[in-house]
Design a protein around this motif. Structure first.
Motif, PDB file in Angstrom:
ATOM      1  N   TRP A  79     -25.981 -19.292  50.117  1.00 16.23           N
ATOM      2  CA  TRP A  79     -26.309 -20.715  50.246  1.00 16.23           C
ATOM      3  C   TRP A  79     -27.472 -20.969  51.197  1.00 16.23           C
ATOM      4  O   TRP A  79     -28.260 -21.904  50.985  1.00 16.23           O
ATOM      5  CB  TRP A  79     -25.078 -21.515  50.660  1.00 16.23           C
ATOM      6  N   MET A  80     -27.610 -20.173  52.227  1.00 18.60           N
ATOM      7  CA  MET A  80     -28.774 -20.322  53.101  1.00 18.60           C
ATOM      8  C   MET A  80     -30.063 -20.068  52.323  1.00 18.60           C
ATOM      9  O   MET A  80     -31.043 -20.811  52.455  1.00 18.60           O
ATOM     10  CB  MET A  80     -28.664 -19.353  54.283  1.00 18.60           C
ATOM     11  N   ALA A  81     -30.061 -19.024  51.514  1.00 20.12           N
ATOM     12  CA  ALA A  81     -31.244 -18.724  50.700  1.00 20.12           C
ATOM     13  C   ALA A  81     -31.458 -19.787  49.633  1.00 20.12           C
ATOM     14  O   ALA A  81     -32.600 -20.187  49.365  1.00 20.12           O
ATOM     15  CB  ALA A  81     -31.095 -17.344  50.067  1.00 20.12           C
ATOM     16  N   ALA A  82     -30.360 -20.254  49.019  1.00 16.94           N
ATOM     17  CA  ALA A  82     -30.470 -21.270  47.964  1.00 16.94           C
ATOM     18  C   ALA A  82     -31.041 -22.570  48.514  1.00 16.94           C
ATOM     19  O   ALA A  82     -31.943 -23.180  47.913  1.00 16.94           O
ATOM     20  CB  ALA A  82     -29.105 -21.508  47.335  1.00 16.94           C
ATOM     21  N   PHE A  83     -30.541 -23.022  49.662  1.00 16.65           N
ATOM     22  CA  PHE A  83     -31.040 -24.260  50.258  1.00 16.65           C
ATOM     23  C   PHE A  83     -32.488 -24.114  50.705  1.00 16.65           C
ATOM     24  O   PHE A  83     -33.277 -25.057  50.587  1.00 16.65           O
ATOM     25  CB  PHE A  83     -30.163 -24.673  51.443  1.00 16.65           C
ATOM     26  N   SER A  84     -32.839 -22.941  51.207  1.00 15.15           N
ATOM     27  CA  SER A  84     -34.228 -22.703  51.600  1.00 15.15           C
ATOM     28  C   SER A  84     -35.146 -22.754  50.386  1.00 15.15           C
ATOM     29  O   SER A  84     -36.239 -23.339  50.436  1.00 15.15           O
ATOM     30  CB  SER A  84     -34.347 -21.335  52.300  1.00 15.15           C
ATOM     31  N   TRP A  85     -34.703 -22.128  49.289  1.00 15.82           N
ATOM     32  CA  TRP A  85     -35.485 -22.157  48.050  1.00 15.82           C
ATOM     33  C   TRP A  85     -35.664 -23.596  47.577  1.00 15.82           C
ATOM     34  O   TRP A  85     -36.783 -24.014  47.229  1.00 15.82           O
ATOM     35  CB  TRP A  85     -34.784 -21.341  46.969  1.00 15.82           C
ATOM     36  N   CYS A  86     -34.589 -24.357  47.539  1.00 16.61           N
ATOM     37  CA  CYS A  86     -34.645 -25.742  47.038  1.00 16.61           C
ATOM     38  C   CYS A  86     -35.547 -26.607  47.916  1.00 16.61           C
ATOM     39  O   CYS A  86     -36.315 -27.436  47.406  1.00 16.61           O
ATOM     40  CB  CYS A  86     -33.246 -26.337  46.984  1.00 16.61           C
ATOM     41  N   GLY A  87     -35.459 -26.431  49.241  1.00 19.30           N
ATOM     42  CA  GLY A  87     -36.307 -27.210  50.132  1.00 19.30           C
ATOM     43  C   GLY A  87     -37.776 -26.909  49.924  1.00 19.30           C
ATOM     44  O   GLY A  87     -38.609 -27.823  49.857  1.00 19.30           O
ATOM     45  N   ALA A  88     -38.106 -25.627  49.804  1.00 23.25           N
ATOM     46  CA  ALA A  88     -39.501 -25.244  49.587  1.00 23.25           C
ATOM     47  C   ALA A  88     -39.991 -25.702  48.216  1.00 23.25           C
ATOM     48  O   ALA A  88     -41.132 -26.161  48.071  1.00 23.25           O
ATOM     49  CB  ALA A  88     -39.662 -23.734  49.730  1.00 23.25           C
ATOM     50  N   ALA A  89     -39.125 -25.577  47.199  1.00 17.95           N
ATOM     51  CA  ALA A  89     -39.496 -26.017  45.847  1.00 17.95           C
ATOM     52  C   ALA A  89     -39.745 -27.526  45.815  1.00 17.95           C
ATOM     53  O   ALA A  89     -40.696 -27.996  45.175  1.00 17.95           O
ATOM     54  CB  ALA A  89     -38.397 -25.636  44.859  1.00 17.95           C
ATOM     55  N   ALA A  90     -38.907 -28.288  46.518  1.00 20.61           N
ATOM     56  CA  ALA A  90     -39.092 -29.741  46.577  1.00 20.61           C
ATOM     57  C   ALA A  90     -40.413 -30.089  47.269  1.00 20.61           C
ATOM     58  O   ALA A  90     -41.122 -31.016  46.857  1.00 20.61           O
ATOM     59  CB  ALA A  90     -37.918 -30.381  47.315  1.00 20.61           C
ATOM     60  N   PHE A  91     -40.750 -29.331  48.304  1.00 19.16           N
ATOM     61  CA  PHE A  91     -42.016 -29.556  49.014  1.00 19.16           C
ATOM     62  C   PHE A  91     -43.199 -29.273  48.093  1.00 19.16           C
ATOM     63  O   PHE A  91     -44.145 -30.074  48.020  1.00 19.16           O
ATOM     64  CB  PHE A  91     -42.083 -28.655  50.251  1.00 19.16           C
ATOM     65  N   VAL A  92     -43.157 -28.135  47.390  1.00 20.04           N
ATOM     66  CA  VAL A  92     -44.239 -27.774  46.465  1.00 20.04           C
ATOM     67  C   VAL A  92     -44.397 -28.833  45.378  1.00 20.04           C
ATOM     68  O   VAL A  92     -45.515 -29.272  45.063  1.00 20.04           O
ATOM     69  CB  VAL A  92     -43.960 -26.389  45.833  1.00 20.04           C
ATOM     70  N   PHE A  93     -43.277 -29.263  44.801  1.00 13.10           N
ATOM     71  CA  PHE A  93     -43.311 -30.263  43.733  1.00 13.10           C
ATOM     72  C   PHE A  93     -43.864 -31.588  44.263  1.00 13.10           C
ATOM     73  O   PHE A  93     -44.706 -32.225  43.616  1.00 13.10           O
ATOM     74  CB  PHE A  93     -41.904 -30.467  43.173  1.00 13.10           C
ATOM     75  N   SER A  94     -43.403 -32.016  45.433  1.00 11.07           N
ATOM     76  CA  SER A  94     -43.815 -33.308  45.984  1.00 11.07           C
ATOM     77  C   SER A  94     -45.293 -33.338  46.336  1.00 11.07           C
ATOM     78  O   SER A  94     -46.001 -34.308  46.016  1.00 11.07           O
ATOM     79  CB  SER A  94     -42.975 -33.630  47.228  1.00 11.07           C
ATOM     80  N   VAL A  95     -45.766 -32.285  46.998  1.00 11.21           N
ATOM     81  CA  VAL A  95     -47.183 -32.233  47.360  1.00 11.21           C
ATOM     82  C   VAL A  95     -48.052 -32.231  46.108  1.00 11.21           C
ATOM     83  O   VAL A  95     -49.072 -32.935  46.039  1.00 11.21           O
ATOM     84  CB  VAL A  95     -47.471 -30.994  48.231  1.00 11.21           C
ATOM     85  N   SER A  96     -47.644 -31.457  45.100  1.00 11.72           N
ATOM     86  CA  SER A  96     -48.405 -31.414  43.838  1.00 11.72           C
ATOM     87  C   SER A  96     -48.406 -32.774  43.162  1.00 11.72           C
ATOM     88  O   SER A  96     -49.427 -33.195  42.603  1.00 11.72           O
ATOM     89  CB  SER A  96     -47.803 -30.362  42.903  1.00 11.72           C
ATOM     90  N   TRP A  97     -47.277 -33.469  43.213  1.00  8.02           N
ATOM     91  CA  TRP A  97     -47.187 -34.801  42.592  1.00  8.02           C
ATOM     92  C   TRP A  97     -48.082 -35.798  43.310  1.00  8.02           C
ATOM     93  O   TRP A  97     -48.776 -36.604  42.670  1.00  8.02           O
ATOM     94  CB  TRP A  97     -45.739 -35.280  42.611  1.00  8.02           C
ATOM     95  N   LEU A  98     -48.125 -35.734  44.635  1.00  5.46           N
ATOM     96  CA  LEU A  98     -48.983 -36.642  45.400  1.00  5.46           C
ATOM     97  C   LEU A  98     -50.457 -36.375  45.105  1.00  5.46           C
ATOM     98  O   LEU A  98     -51.249 -37.309  44.942  1.00  5.46           O
ATOM     99  CB  LEU A  98     -48.710 -36.482  46.898  1.00  5.46           C
ATOM    100  N   ILE A  99     -50.818 -35.088  45.032  1.00  8.14           N
ATOM    101  CA  ILE A  99     -52.207 -34.743  44.720  1.00  8.14           C
ATOM    102  C   ILE A  99     -52.574 -35.237  43.325  1.00  8.14           C
ATOM    103  O   ILE A  99     -53.632 -35.842  43.119  1.00  8.14           O
ATOM    104  CB  ILE A  99     -52.423 -33.218  44.833  1.00  8.14           C
ATOM    105  N   GLN A 100     -51.692 -34.980  42.354  1.00  7.18           N
ATOM    106  CA  GLN A 100     -51.963 -35.423  40.994  1.00  7.18           C
ATOM    107  C   GLN A 100     -52.050 -36.952  40.904  1.00  7.18           C
ATOM    108  O   GLN A 100     -52.908 -37.490  40.201  1.00  7.18           O
ATOM    109  CB  GLN A 100     -50.865 -34.919  40.054  1.00  7.18           C
ATOM    110  N   SER A 101     -51.173 -37.656  41.628  1.00  6.71           N
ATOM    111  CA  SER A 101     -51.192 -39.121  41.613  1.00  6.71           C
ATOM    112  C   SER A 101     -52.531 -39.648  42.121  1.00  6.71           C
ATOM    113  O   SER A 101     -53.083 -40.610  41.577  1.00  6.71           O
ATOM    114  CB  SER A 101     -50.051 -39.672  42.475  1.00  6.71           C
TER     115      SER A 101
END
Length: 333
Positions: A79-101
């Motif tokens: 779960w530590m690895a899973a939550f770390s993965w999800c947090g980083a994935a959310a960051f990557v997705f959000s930053v990419s979405w802001l740039i694209q917007s």
């Protein structure tokens, strides 16, 4: 004219402009052209390198060493690895979405060019194609030179491989990465735009760095890498089968009625599909000693098969890019 899209990537243009729509739809093809003409961006500006650096840093803290592995509960490691993965994935997705917007608020010609330049680092065909051809060139000089060049492509032990084994590994890498480095990023770009392509590349990089079934480099990845491996399996499931289909079509459909049976011989639910398709259309055996053998009764690959594999890969990339453009044209119209 300024492009004003709704919150969704496939939203309707507020003021439809045919030229703008066509240019946006051409982004996948433009990204592939940039890849061929300019190659990879410098390491310090490469988003996949940034992802890899964070994954390496986090992995050292999430995957236990031998002593810690015996003391920490498996559920905690997972779960530590899973939550770390999800947090980083959310960051990557959000930053990419802001740039694209922000990009989508620019004039249509600038938006299309910017998206192409931003998409390019998330896919890579020219480097893969050239690296595989380099293995064949080095192999013509000596077995040792071919093995050394192959190390740039694969993580397996290459020292015990014969010339045919080196060639098999290079062609397998070409086929598998044809999906991971081109078709899958394009697939997710069409579905979710730049954030989709970035999310897939993060998941695929995480699988490559974390997704080991056991110990590696003194750390136990059995549970620390399980989420990353499964996430990559899910995101790559459909693209891997599309890649296999495209290889079969542009390779002449030779033996492709056996594709599902051959693809299931590998431990990976996705990697076996493009590799099996390539083995069948080339009429060769591709194998990893002690793990799997695809098209086992066929001949071993020769130098000409590496060239044919690269040619089939190039045609597959071209068709994947054009199909992506066609789908986007329909979606954005």
């Amino acid at each position: 004219m300024m492009l004003e899209l709704s919150w969704a990537w496939w939203g309707v243009l507020a003021e439809p402009d045919r030229a703008g729509v066509v240019l946006l739809a051409c982004v996948p093809a433009l990204a592939i052209a940039i890849d061929r003409l300019l190659g990879e961006p410098p390491v310090r500006w490469h988003p996949v390198v940034w992802m890899g650096r964070w994954l390496a840093w986090a992995g050292e803290r999430l995957a236990p060493n031998a002593e810690e592995s015996a003391l920490l509960p498996q559920w905690r490691i997972f779960w530590m690895a899973a939550f770390s993965w999800c947090g980083a994935a959310a960051f990557v997705f959000s930053v990419s979405w802001l740039i694209q917007s922000w990009v989508m608020t620019q004039p249509f010609w600038l938006a299309a060019l910017a998206l192409s330049l931003l998409l390019k680092p998330l896919l890579s065909w020219a480097m893969l194609h050239d690296e595989v051809l380099s293995v064949e060139r080095e192999l013509a000089q000596s077995l040792k030179a071919g093995q050394t060049q192959l190390k740039r492509l694969v993580s397996r032990d290459v020292e015990a491989l014969s010339a045919e084994g080196v060639r098999e590994s290079a062609i397998e890498s070409l086929a598998e990465n044809l999906n991971d480095s081109v078709v899958a990023p394009l697939f997710w770009f069409v579905l979710l735009g730049l954030p989709g392509a970035a999310l897939f590349r993060f998941a695929n990089t995480a699988d490559a760095m974390w997704g080991y079934p056991g110990a590696r480099n003194g750390r136990d990845w059995q549970w620390a890498g399980k989420w990353a491996a499964r996430a990559d399996d899910v995101l790559g499931w459909v693209p891997a089968r599309i890649t296999a289909l495209l290889i079969c079509v542009w390779g002449g459909l030779r033996g492709c009625n056996r594709l599902p049976m051959e693809a299931c011989r590998t431990p990976s639910p996705n990697g076996g599909w493009p590799m099996a398709a390539m083995a069948l259309v080339l009429g060769i055996r591709l194998s990893k000693p002690g793990v799997y053998a695809l098209n086992e009764s066929a001949r071993l690959p020769g130098p000409a098969d590496t060239l044919r594999a690269c040619a089939i890969g190039s045609r597959t990339v071209l068709v994947a890019a054009l199909l992506s453009c066609g789908v986007l044209l329909v979606v954005l119209t």
